[in-house]
Structures are given as C-alpha cells and as structure tokens.
Design a protein around this motif. Structure first.
Motif, PDB file in Angstrom:
ATOM      1  N   LYS A  75       0.759 -88.420   2.323  1.00 19.01           N
ATOM      2  CA  LYS A  75       0.926 -89.592   3.136  1.00 19.01           C
ATOM      3  C   LYS A  75       2.379 -89.928   3.301  1.00 19.01           C
ATOM      4  O   LYS A  75       2.703 -90.323   4.442  1.00 19.01           O
ATOM      5  N   LYS A  76       3.172 -89.564   2.536  1.00 15.71           N
ATOM      6  CA  LYS A  76       4.739 -90.046   2.184  1.00 15.71           C
ATOM      7  C   LYS A  76       5.349 -89.309   3.335  1.00 15.71           C
ATOM      8  O   LYS A  76       6.349 -89.704   4.180  1.00 15.71           O
ATOM      9  N   TYR A  77       5.067 -88.057   3.463  1.00 16.29           N
ATOM     10  CA  TYR A  77       5.674 -87.015   4.583  1.00 16.29           C
ATOM     11  C   TYR A  77       5.157 -87.294   5.838  1.00 16.29           C
ATOM     12  O   TYR A  77       5.965 -87.429   6.777  1.00 16.29           O
ATOM     13  N   PHE A  78       3.983 -87.772   6.095  1.00 14.45           N
ATOM     14  CA  PHE A  78       3.418 -88.270   7.419  1.00 14.45           C
ATOM     15  C   PHE A  78       4.332 -89.296   7.628  1.00 14.45           C
ATOM     16  O   PHE A  78       4.647 -89.594   9.014  1.00 14.45           O
ATOM     17  N   ILE A  79       4.218 -90.432   6.756  1.00 14.53           N
ATOM     18  CA  ILE A  79       5.182 -91.625   7.176  1.00 14.53           C
ATOM     19  C   ILE A  79       6.572 -91.362   7.645  1.00 14.53           C
ATOM     20  O   ILE A  79       6.906 -91.852   8.464  1.00 14.53           O
ATOM     21  N   VAL A  80       7.167 -90.529   6.746  1.00 14.55           N
ATOM     22  CA  VAL A  80       8.470 -90.254   7.262  1.00 14.55           C
ATOM     23  C   VAL A  80       8.680 -89.473   8.520  1.00 14.55           C
ATOM     24  O   VAL A  80       9.550 -89.801   9.476  1.00 14.55           O
ATOM     25  N   CYS A  83      -3.559 -90.327  15.925  1.00 12.15           N
ATOM     26  CA  CYS A  83      -4.421 -89.196  15.390  1.00 12.15           C
ATOM     27  C   CYS A  83      -4.110 -88.904  14.104  1.00 12.15           C
ATOM     28  O   CYS A  83      -3.506 -87.960  13.657  1.00 12.15           O
ATOM     29  N   LYS A  84      -4.715 -89.780  13.276  1.00  6.83           N
ATOM     30  CA  LYS A  84      -4.200 -89.758  11.764  1.00  6.83           C
ATOM     31  C   LYS A  84      -5.083 -88.671  11.074  1.00  6.83           C
ATOM     32  O   LYS A  84      -4.393 -88.113   9.934  1.00  6.83           O
ATOM     33  N   ASN A  85      -6.141 -87.899  11.511  1.00  5.25           N
ATOM     34  CA  ASN A  85      -6.892 -86.944  11.023  1.00  5.25           C
ATOM     35  C   ASN A  85      -5.877 -85.826  10.807  1.00  5.25           C
ATOM     36  O   ASN A  85      -6.234 -84.791  10.039  1.00  5.25           O
ATOM     37  N   LEU A  86      -5.105 -85.670  11.787  1.00  5.14           N
ATOM     38  CA  LEU A  86      -4.241 -84.468  12.007  1.00  5.14           C
ATOM     39  C   LEU A  86      -3.366 -83.968  10.470  1.00  5.14           C
ATOM     40  O   LEU A  86      -3.288 -82.861  10.091  1.00  5.14           O
ATOM     41  N   LYS A  87      -3.027 -85.069   9.888  1.00  2.00           N
ATOM     42  CA  LYS A  87      -2.138 -84.700   8.714  1.00  2.00           C
ATOM     43  C   LYS A  87      -3.030 -84.022   7.549  1.00  2.00           C
ATOM     44  O   LYS A  87      -2.499 -83.807   6.544  1.00  2.00           O
ATOM     45  N   ASN A  88      -4.317 -84.237   7.601  1.00  4.20           N
ATOM     46  CA  ASN A  88      -4.961 -83.469   6.573  1.00  4.20           C
ATOM     47  C   ASN A  88      -5.136 -82.268   6.603  1.00  4.20           C
ATOM     48  O   ASN A  88      -5.521 -81.334   5.770  1.00  4.20           O
ATOM     49  N   ILE A 109      -2.416 -80.145   8.244  1.00  5.41           N
ATOM     50  CA  ILE A 109      -1.011 -79.815   8.275  1.00  5.41           C
ATOM     51  C   ILE A 109      -0.794 -79.122   7.184  1.00  5.41           C
ATOM     52  O   ILE A 109      -0.894 -79.650   6.091  1.00  5.41           O
ATOM     53  N   GLY A 110      -0.288 -77.801   6.903  1.00  6.72           N
ATOM     54  CA  GLY A 110      -0.094 -77.078   5.843  1.00  6.72           C
ATOM     55  C   GLY A 110      -1.253 -76.091   5.381  1.00  6.72           C
ATOM     56  O   GLY A 110      -0.952 -75.187   4.705  1.00  6.72           O
ATOM     57  N   LYS A 111      -2.358 -76.610   5.834  1.00  2.00           N
ATOM     58  CA  LYS A 111      -3.568 -75.813   5.402  1.00  2.00           C
ATOM     59  C   LYS A 111      -4.111 -74.746   6.293  1.00  2.00           C
ATOM     60  O   LYS A 111      -4.538 -73.757   6.056  1.00  2.00           O
ATOM     61  N   TYR A 112      -3.766 -75.375   7.340  1.00  2.00           N
ATOM     62  CA  TYR A 112      -4.149 -74.217   8.789  1.00  2.00           C
ATOM     63  C   TYR A 112      -2.906 -73.721   9.466  1.00  2.00           C
ATOM     64  O   TYR A 112      -2.084 -74.683   9.813  1.00  2.00           O
ATOM     65  N   PRO A 113      -2.833 -72.534   9.713  1.00  2.00           N
ATOM     66  CA  PRO A 113      -1.495 -71.813  10.323  1.00  2.00           C
ATOM     67  C   PRO A 113      -1.460 -72.371  11.684  1.00  2.00           C
ATOM     68  O   PRO A 113      -0.248 -72.827  12.032  1.00  2.00           O
ATOM     69  N   GLY A 114      -2.476 -72.317  12.397  1.00  2.00           N
ATOM     70  CA  GLY A 114      -2.227 -72.714  14.002  1.00  2.00           C
ATOM     71  C   GLY A 114      -1.672 -74.301  14.312  1.00  2.00           C
ATOM     72  O   GLY A 114      -0.787 -74.431  14.770  1.00  2.00           O
ATOM     73  N   ILE A 115      -2.504 -75.071  13.586  1.00  2.00           N
ATOM     74  CA  ILE A 115      -2.207 -76.240  13.885  1.00  2.00           C
ATOM     75  C   ILE A 115      -1.027 -76.817  13.190  1.00  2.00           C
ATOM     76  O   ILE A 115      -0.204 -77.844  13.882  1.00  2.00           O
ATOM     77  N   SER A 151     -11.192 -81.565  17.570  1.00  3.00           N
ATOM     78  CA  SER A 151     -11.307 -80.680  16.781  1.00  3.00           C
ATOM     79  C   SER A 151     -11.168 -80.842  15.073  1.00  3.00           C
ATOM     80  O   SER A 151     -11.842 -80.333  14.324  1.00  3.00           O
ATOM     81  N   THR A 152     -10.165 -81.509  15.022  1.00  6.78           N
ATOM     82  CA  THR A 152      -9.863 -81.891  13.579  1.00  6.78           C
ATOM     83  C   THR A 152     -11.189 -82.758  12.527  1.00  6.78           C
ATOM     84  O   THR A 152     -11.659 -82.470  11.783  1.00  6.78           O
ATOM     85  N   LYS A 153     -11.555 -83.860  13.550  1.00  9.96           N
ATOM     86  CA  LYS A 153     -12.840 -84.492  12.984  1.00  9.96           C
ATOM     87  C   LYS A 153     -13.965 -83.633  12.773  1.00  9.96           C
ATOM     88  O   LYS A 153     -14.731 -83.909  11.909  1.00  9.96           O
ATOM     89  N   TYR A 154     -14.053 -82.591  13.652  1.00  7.42           N
ATOM     90  CA  TYR A 154     -15.509 -81.703  13.501  1.00  7.42           C
ATOM     91  C   TYR A 154     -15.208 -80.794  12.246  1.00  7.42           C
ATOM     92  O   TYR A 154     -15.970 -80.591  11.528  1.00  7.42           O
ATOM     93  N   THR A 155     -13.943 -80.389  12.081  1.00  4.91           N
ATOM     94  CA  THR A 155     -13.674 -79.658  10.996  1.00  4.91           C
ATOM     95  C   THR A 155     -13.749 -80.519   9.601  1.00  4.91           C
ATOM     96  O   THR A 155     -14.342 -79.888   8.603  1.00  4.91           O
ATOM     97  N   ILE A 156     -13.138 -81.689   9.669  1.00  2.06           N
ATOM     98  CA  ILE A 156     -13.465 -82.608   8.222  1.00  2.06           C
ATOM     99  C   ILE A 156     -14.879 -82.773   8.128  1.00  2.06           C
ATOM    100  O   ILE A 156     -15.356 -82.583   6.968  1.00  2.06           O
TER     101      ILE A 156
END
Length: 459
Positions: A3-8, A47-52, A54-60, A115-120
């Motif tokens: 969350k802190k990196y997302f805010i920065v 689009c806050k769901n994207l932060k979940n 980042i770093g987990k999936y290479p493409g996104i 697509s992120t909402k669907y993935t979650i």
C-alpha cells in the motif's frame, strides 16, 4: 505491491501532473501534454484493484510500468524541453493525438480493472479448493538429445555466440524481427529450455535442503542465460534481451519467493547495463541523459508526435481496413514473400515521414493506437490496444497455473503483449511467428513426452 508503494507512486503521478502544467506555461507550450499524466493519475487512483497484482503477474507489471513511462515521465520530458520530435511531416494533429491517447488510456485501464476484478474473484472462489501441481521429469535421453543438438548447431555455426557484437556498433538491430533463419530459432528455443531445466534442478535441491546456495546458483544461471541471449543474435535486439531478462526474474520470483527483492535487483541491473551498452552503440552518444531525448522518447514510447504522424497518414493517404492484411502477413515466414510490403502501414508510415532508405522498410515505429486509428477510425482506435491487454491477461492467468517449465513461456508471452501498446501489431505478429510459436511448441512438446507427477495442494 504494498500500500505504501502504491501511495508513493500516486503522489509521483500528481506531482508530475502539476510540474507539466507549470512547465507548459513557462515554456509557452501550446499543446495539452499535462492532460496525459493528469488522467493517468486519476485512473491509477480509481483502479485500486491493480495494486494487488503488480509484482505477481509479469504482464500487468510490465504494462503499468510502460504506461507510467509513456503517460507520465515522457510528457514531463516534453514539457521540460519545450521541443517536439524531429521526425514529423507537420504537427497539425498533436492535440487530437493527445485526445486519442487519453481515449486509449481509459480503454486500457478499464480492461485492466475488469480483468483484475475477475482474477481476484476467481482466486477467492478457488481459495479453499485443492490445486493439482504437476511436476515434470524429463527423461535423460531427451535431455541428452537436446544437448547433442545444441552442440551440433554450435559446431556447425560457430558464429552463433558472437561476443564481438557487444562492442560492434553495426550489430545493433531495431527491426526487432531478426533471427537469421531457422537455425537461430531452434538454438534460442533449446538454450531457453536447457536454462529452465537447470533452474528446476536447483529448485528441487533447494526444496530438500533450503540452502541459499541453490538460489545463488539459479541467479548465476539466469545471468549466464541473459548473456548468451544477448550475444547469440547476429544483430543485437534490446527488446529480446529485456523480455528474456524480465521473464527469468518472474520465474525465479515464483520458484524462490523468499528472495524476491534480491533476485529482481541482482538480475535486472546487469540486464539494464547490457541494454544501455546496446543503446550507446546504436545512438553513438556517451551519456545516459543524451539517450533520453524528445525524439527517441517519442519513437520508443509511442508519444504524441508519433500518433500525430499516424493521424496525418490516415488523412493524407488512401489507407484503411484493407491495409490490415498486409500488416498481418508482412513478417510471416514464407508467406511474406508473396505480400507487397509497400502496402503495409509500417512502410507507408515511414514513406509519409521520408524515412525509407535503400531497400529498408524504414526506421520509425508506427504506434499501435495509430494503426488502429487507420484501420478502424477514431471510434475504435483503442481496439488493438484492448485486444493486446486481453491476451496479456490470459497469458498472466496461465503463468499462475502453469508448470515450472511453461511458466517461463507464459511470462515471456504476457510481457511481450504488455509491451505491445508502445510498439505495433506488425512487430507483435512478427514475434509471434518467429519467437513465441516456436518457443511454445518446443516446451509443450517436451512436456508432453516427459514424466508427470501430480501433487494435490490446498490453494
């Protein structure tokens, strides 16, 4: 991403937006470049769901980094310099190009968020179910055959590992399509498989002893693989080096999650150095700051002037949906010999800019959104970008569930589609024909004839 990196990240977006406004006023810039980081900042926040992911999936992860560079950092460079790319017939459509880019940006973020909402939602539904993990054990005879094949290819083609290319100025190729025939394609596929094979050996040893030396060995193997990838091309491609390096990083991050940060830093730094060497050789400059100019930045990040050029081409020439067939088959092996490349948008774009030299098809990259604008009109101008994002997310999902061998392949595919928005359909299809399809078939076939062990795990 935490969350802190997302805010920065969001704070940086906002600061750059205001800096662009101030610089635009100070430098008397008549174009609304500040709208690009401003809209990006708003969409990134919504689009806050994207932060979940980042770093987990290479493409996104790659896609969002590329968008950040394109919509935030490059507009800041434009506003600070007060200049535009020199590769333009005119600048009559810049503000319209900015609107088209914002339209594309909104479409991309919308596709990513859905697509992120669907993935979650999908991951939550699978959380308490059992997952079958398939371990691959390739027969020794198959490994031996592959090693013999590689040895035979190298003995009969000793110039494959062209170490002098690292320092040769004329070895840099930005056509992004060079593979120099079937031999190089087979060599690249088999060296990649051997690399993954040895990485999996280290993973098995690590699972038994949890000794960090196996992680170190894996990192060393990755660095060697990137080095071989870099010098085993007759003409160095920065894109191939970059995609291979990031794919290796994501594979190791999954196999050794305890050392994610260390793996990323240790591998990405040498990869960046290699890419910078290639960049210095191509441009002939001696400073990193000289590499990042408004002209080079606009070309590499599908900037406003590049989109402006595509709009100008659409208005001044009789191009449209009929040209898509020429771009589709322009770089397809064998078939391309029967296609008039002069009718492709890639060629016409460079012809429009006066960048056709000798027998080349030009050195400027028509942006993906520009191609879509030409093919489908402004209403559907984000269509090709949306399609690439959808394919990227499909590859991301496959990466999550694939075997340790196929993870690399799906990471490679998703990263490439994540980069497509700053390239174009013609280049992307070229890679599909000469890199992705051969790589996928090689890994898929070897996996099919290998022994498999199913292990049930709670998700």
């Amino acid at each position: 991403m935490g969350k802190k990196y997302f805010i920065v990240w969001e704070i940086v977006n906002i600061i750059v937006s205001f800096l662009c406004m101030i610089l635009s006023i100070r430098n008397n810039i008549n174009y609304n470049f500040y709208l690009l980081p401003l809209v990006f900042s708003l969409l990134f926040f919504i689009c806050k769901n994207l932060k979940n992911l980042i770093g987990k999936y290479p493409g996104i992860t790659v896609c969002l980094f590329v968008m950040f560079m394109r919509y935030v950092i490059f507009p800041l460079i434009l506003c600070k310099s007060g200049n535009l790319s020199i590769y333009a017939k005119n600048y009559n459509n810049i503000n319209w190009a900015i609107i088209i880019m914002i339209y594309e940006m909104i479409a991309i973020f919308l596709t990513l968020e859905i697509s992120t909402k669907y993935t979650i939602k999908f991951n939550k539904s699978k959380k308490n179910r059992k997952k079958e993990e398939i371990k691959i054990r390739t027969p020794f005879i198959i490994v031996l055959i592959i090693v013999i094949l590689l040895g035979g290819i190298y003995i009969t083609n000793t110039n494959l590992l062209n170490s002098t290319a690292i320092f040769a100025k004329d070895s840099i190729d930005e056509s992004i399509t060079d593979t120099s025939g079937m031999i190089k394609i087979v060599w690249q596929c088999l060296t990649t498989w051997i690399f993954i094979f040895f990485i999996n050996i280290q993973k098995k040893k690590y699972d038994k002893s949890t000794d960090n030396k196996y992680i170190i060995f894996s990192i060393i193997l990755s660095l060697c693989f990137i080095g071989i990838t870099y010098i085993s091309q007759s003409r160095i491609s920065r894109w191939y080096t970059l995609v291979s390096a990031v794919s290796s990083i994501f594979l190791l991050r999954v196999l050794f999650p305890q050392k994610k940060k260390s793996i990323t830093i240790i591998i990405i730094v040498p990869a960046i150095i290699l890419i910078l060497i290639a960049s210095f050789l191509k441009s002939g400059v001696n400073s990193v700051f000289d590499l990042i100019t408004v002209t080079s930045g606009d070309a590499y990040f599908a900037g406003p002037v590049s989109v402006n050029n595509a709009i100008g081409l659409a208005k001044s020439c009789s191009v449209g949906i009929t040209n898509i067939i020429y771009d589709f088959f322009n770089n397809m092996p064998i078939v391309n010999h029967f296609i008039k490349s002069g009718n492709s948008t890639v060629y016409l774009y460079n012809l429009y800019l006066g960048r056709i030299f000798s027998n080349s098809s030009g050195d400027q990259i028509i942006p993906l959104v520009g191609q879509s604008y030409i093919f489908f009109g402004w209403i559907l101008s984000p269509l090709l970008s949306v399609v690439s994002i959808i394919l990227m997310r499909i590859a991301d999902k496959q990466f999550f569930y694939a075997t340790n061998y196929m993870k690399y392949v799906w990471a490679f595919i998703s990263i490439w589609f994540g980069l497509e928005t700053i390239l174009n359909m013609t280049i992307n299809l070229s890679w599909i024909y000469i890199r992705i399809i051969p790589l996928f078939i090689t890994f898929w076939f070897i996996e099919k004839i290998s022994y498999k062990q199913k292990i049930e795990k709670r998700m």
